[in-house]
Design a protein around this motif. Structure first.
Motif, short mmCIF file in Angstrom:
data_model
loop_
_atom_site.label_atom_id
_atom_site.label_comp_id
_atom_site.label_asym_id
_atom_site.label_seq_id
_atom_site.Cartn_x
_atom_site.Cartn_y
_atom_site.Cartn_z
N SER A 76 0.83 -1.21 0.00
CA SER A 76 0.00 0.00 0.00
C SER A 76 0.86 1.25 0.00
N ALA A 77 1.86 1.27 0.87
CA ALA A 77 2.74 2.44 0.95
C ALA A 77 3.51 2.63 -0.35
N SER A 78 3.94 1.53 -0.97
CA SER A 78 4.66 1.61 -2.24
C SER A 78 3.77 2.18 -3.35
N ILE A 79 2.51 1.75 -3.36
CA ILE A 79 1.56 2.29 -4.34
C ILE A 79 1.47 3.81 -4.20
N PHE A 80 1.36 4.28 -2.97
CA PHE A 80 1.28 5.72 -2.75
C PHE A 80 2.54 6.42 -3.23
N LEU A 81 3.71 5.89 -2.87
CA LEU A 81 4.97 6.54 -3.23
C LEU A 81 5.12 6.66 -4.75
N ILE A 82 4.79 5.58 -5.46
CA ILE A 82 4.90 5.60 -6.93
C ILE A 82 3.89 6.57 -7.53
N SER A 83 2.64 6.45 -7.08
CA SER A 83 1.55 7.26 -7.65
C SER A 83 1.78 8.75 -7.40
N ARG A 84 2.09 9.09 -6.17
CA ARG A 84 2.24 10.50 -5.84
C ARG A 84 3.47 11.11 -6.49
N THR A 85 4.56 10.35 -6.59
CA THR A 85 5.76 10.87 -7.24
C THR A 85 5.48 11.18 -8.71
N ILE A 86 4.86 10.24 -9.43
CA ILE A 86 4.57 10.45 -10.84
C ILE A 86 3.54 11.56 -11.02
N GLY A 87 2.46 11.52 -10.24
CA GLY A 87 1.40 12.52 -10.38
C GLY A 87 1.87 13.93 -10.07
N SER A 88 2.62 14.09 -8.98
CA SER A 88 3.09 15.43 -8.60
C SER A 88 4.14 15.94 -9.57
N ALA A 89 5.01 15.04 -10.04
CA ALA A 89 6.02 15.45 -11.03
C ALA A 89 5.35 15.91 -12.31
N PHE A 90 4.29 15.21 -12.71
CA PHE A 90 3.58 15.59 -13.93
C PHE A 90 2.93 16.96 -13.79
N ARG A 91 2.30 17.20 -12.66
CA ARG A 91 1.66 18.51 -12.44
C ARG A 91 2.69 19.63 -12.47
N LEU A 92 3.80 19.41 -11.79
CA LEU A 92 4.84 20.44 -11.77
C LEU A 92 5.44 20.63 -13.17
N TYR A 93 5.60 19.54 -13.90
CA TYR A 93 6.16 19.59 -15.25
C TYR A 93 5.34 20.51 -16.17
N LEU A 94 4.02 20.34 -16.16
CA LEU A 94 3.18 21.13 -17.05
C LEU A 94 3.27 22.63 -16.75
N VAL A 95 3.37 22.96 -15.46
CA VAL A 95 3.41 24.38 -15.10
C VAL A 95 4.81 24.96 -15.32
N VAL A 96 5.84 24.16 -15.08
CA VAL A 96 7.20 24.62 -15.38
C VAL A 96 7.34 24.92 -16.88
N LEU A 97 6.62 24.16 -17.72
CA LEU A 97 6.62 24.45 -19.16
C LEU A 97 6.10 25.87 -19.44
N VAL A 98 5.04 26.25 -18.69
CA VAL A 98 4.50 27.61 -18.85
C VAL A 98 5.53 28.65 -18.42
#
Length: 512
Positions: free
Chosen positions: A122-144
């Motif tokens: 369960s904890a591993s699922i969270f770590l993988i999901s949140r790392t990818i999801g948060s990196a993606f959100r930051l990526y799109l805005v850093v592009l702006v």
């Protein structure tokens, strides 16, 4: 607004956040402060600050941008209504459970109910999901930011990302959650203010009063909320509402990030007041985001502004920054920048703190080590002090490690340079929350049975893969039916069914 002005505003903004961090963490920066904010957060500050965490920079620019699609319009609000129901279920079902068990990491419930392997899964699922999801959100805005600011200074994309994450690390590594609750309150203030002021400035430029703006939106081609016409389409009302409910339960109620803030309240009643208040604000703010989108398109039509194009594709998510930076005066531009920055970094700083907390508690067992004794040996005051300092140093290293990991993930997104591939990666990340839904569903509703633990990781990998196949081939398999946000419910059900297959009777009736 020139790149120099934008950069100056960003520097001042982060200077303020770092100053707040130093003030907050001056008295204490130990692990109890970082993980739980000393369990004395004010519920109304948590409720307000959670808005900034729940609404990312992607929401800030993409929700208004998607309004222009005739098949979308205000249909996102159907999903938001589902979110609201999900938040209420979290407040009444999951929060009492977490408080009863006095958890630091919410995945401690799985350890008590289903065992260590299930807990680590369960904890591993969270770590993988949140790392990818948060990196993606930051990526799109850093592009702006890269397009409108840092390209003008010749700063490469990688350095822009590194600077952004370095600034977030600087104001979160000491105070952690205690700092986040204060800074998120400030950032949410900027976010909310920017939404209302953006509406005001666009209305002013179009000579609309509040009533005229409401009527213009109402009678435009962008304001349809409920879509009942075609059950097979992804925007069908009940698909969106049901999807919103279960996405919220899985990605908020079973996610360490947002739950960590709730658990910092002193009592369950305060945590529930926080959730109910947050839900009301969340619904209203999203409605205003959609209104901003309608007004942006009306403004673009009136002034002959084309949707920005990257490559051969129109990018509706760039319409908001395009209008704010290039077609409105300096004040609306500053307001937009502050809102976008607040939305982005309120999400990312919170995610980094939650990732650090989960790894330290779920894998390094810091909540168990950070006590007055080591087994049967009572430690002296000096020995305990040295031990806690060592644990804090380890936590700093973990926090830095996750910052660097997020940096690498963002660089991978940028190297792919393919919108469809990157979007799919983000969608796959959301699939991983389905197994959490299945694990918690089994734990809460399947009494007198437990699982054969060695098979749990297998089930949690196979279920998202099955869902991915079904989603890619849903039109063929399901008679033109398009699976949308309800996929997470299917994911959870497949996981639950798999857990039932590998389950076994137990004599102990669960007390949780």
């Amino acid at each position: 607004m020139t790149p120099t002005v934008i950069l100056t505003i960003i520097i001042l903004y982060f200077g303020l956040l770092i100053f707040i961090s130093n003030v907050v963490s001056k008295k204490s920066s130990d692990n109890d402060t970082f993980f739980k904010a000393n369990k004395n957060s004010k519920w109304y500050m948590v409720a307000f600050g959670m808005i900034g965490t729940a609404l990312s920079g992607v929401t800030f620019i993409s929700v208004p941008g998607n309004v222009g699609n005739i098949e979308n319009q205000f249909s996102y609000f159907q999903f938001v209504l589902g979110n609201a129901i999900g938040f209420i279920l979290i407040a009444t079902v999951l929060l009492p459970l977490y408080y009863r068990m006095n958890l630091t990491s919410i995945y401690g419930y799985i350890e008590k109910r289903l065992g260590t392997i299930s807990y680590k899964t369960s904890a591993s699922i969270f770590l993988i999901s949140r790392t990818i999801g948060s990196a993606f959100r930051l990526y799109l805005v850093v592009l702006v930011l890269q397009k409108y600011v840092f390209d003008a200074f010749g700063i490469p994309f990688a350095l822009t990302v590194l600077i952004s994450l370095g600034l977030i690390f600087a104001y979160t590594y000491r105070g952690g959650l205690k700092t986040i609750i204060i800074t998120d309150t400030l950032q949410t203030f900027f976010l909310v203010t920017s939404v209302f002021l953006t509406i005001y400035f666009i209305c002013d430029s179009m000579d609309y009063s509040a009533v005229q703006a409401f009527e213009a939106i109402k009678h435009s081609n962008y304001s349809k909320i409920f879509f009942y016409e075609d059950f097979l389409k992804g925007n069908y009302v009940w698909k969106q509402i049901v999807g919103g409910i279960f996405v919220t339960i899985a990605m908020v109620g079973l996610d360490q990030d947002l739950m960590q803030k709730n658990l910092s309240c002193a009592t369950i009643s305060e945590a529930q007041k926080n959730m109910f208040t947050f839900t009301g604000i969340f619904v209203i703010i999203n409605l205003f985001f959609l209104s901003v989108g309608a007004l942006l398109y009306l403004y673009a039509e009136k002034n002959g502004i084309a949707i920005p194009v990257i490559g051969d594709a129109k990018r509706t998510d760039l319409l908001f920054p395009e209008i704010a930076f290039n077609h409105l005066n300096i004040i609306p531009s500053v307001v937009f920048l502050l809102g976008l920055t607040a939305a982005t970094f309120a999400t990312t700083d919170s995610a980094l703190t939650a990732l650090t907390t989960s790894f330290c508690v779920d894998f390094l067992n810091m909540d168990k080590k950070n006590s007055d004794n080591d087994g049967s040996i009572t430690l002296s005051e000096e020995a305990l002090k040295q031990k806690n300092k060592k644990l804090v140093r380890i936590r700093h290293t973990v926090h830095l490690g996750f910052s660097f990991l997020m940096f690498l993930v963002i660089l991978i997104f940028n190297a792919l340079n393919d919108k469809s591939v990157v979007t799919m990666i983000f969608k796959v990340a959301s699939y991983t929350y389905g197994p959490l839904l299945g694990l918690y569903g089994f734990g809460l509703f399947i009494k007198n049975r437990t699982v054969r633990e060695k098979w749990v990781p297998v089930i949690c990998i196979v279920a998202p893969l099955i869902c991915f196949y079904i989603s890619k081939n849903s039109k063929l398999l399901l008679g033109n039916y398009v699976i949308d946000n309800e996929l997470i419910l299917l994911n959870g059900l497949i996981t639950l069914f798999g857990l039932l297959i590998i389950s076994k009777p137990t004599n102990a009736v669960t007390q949780f």
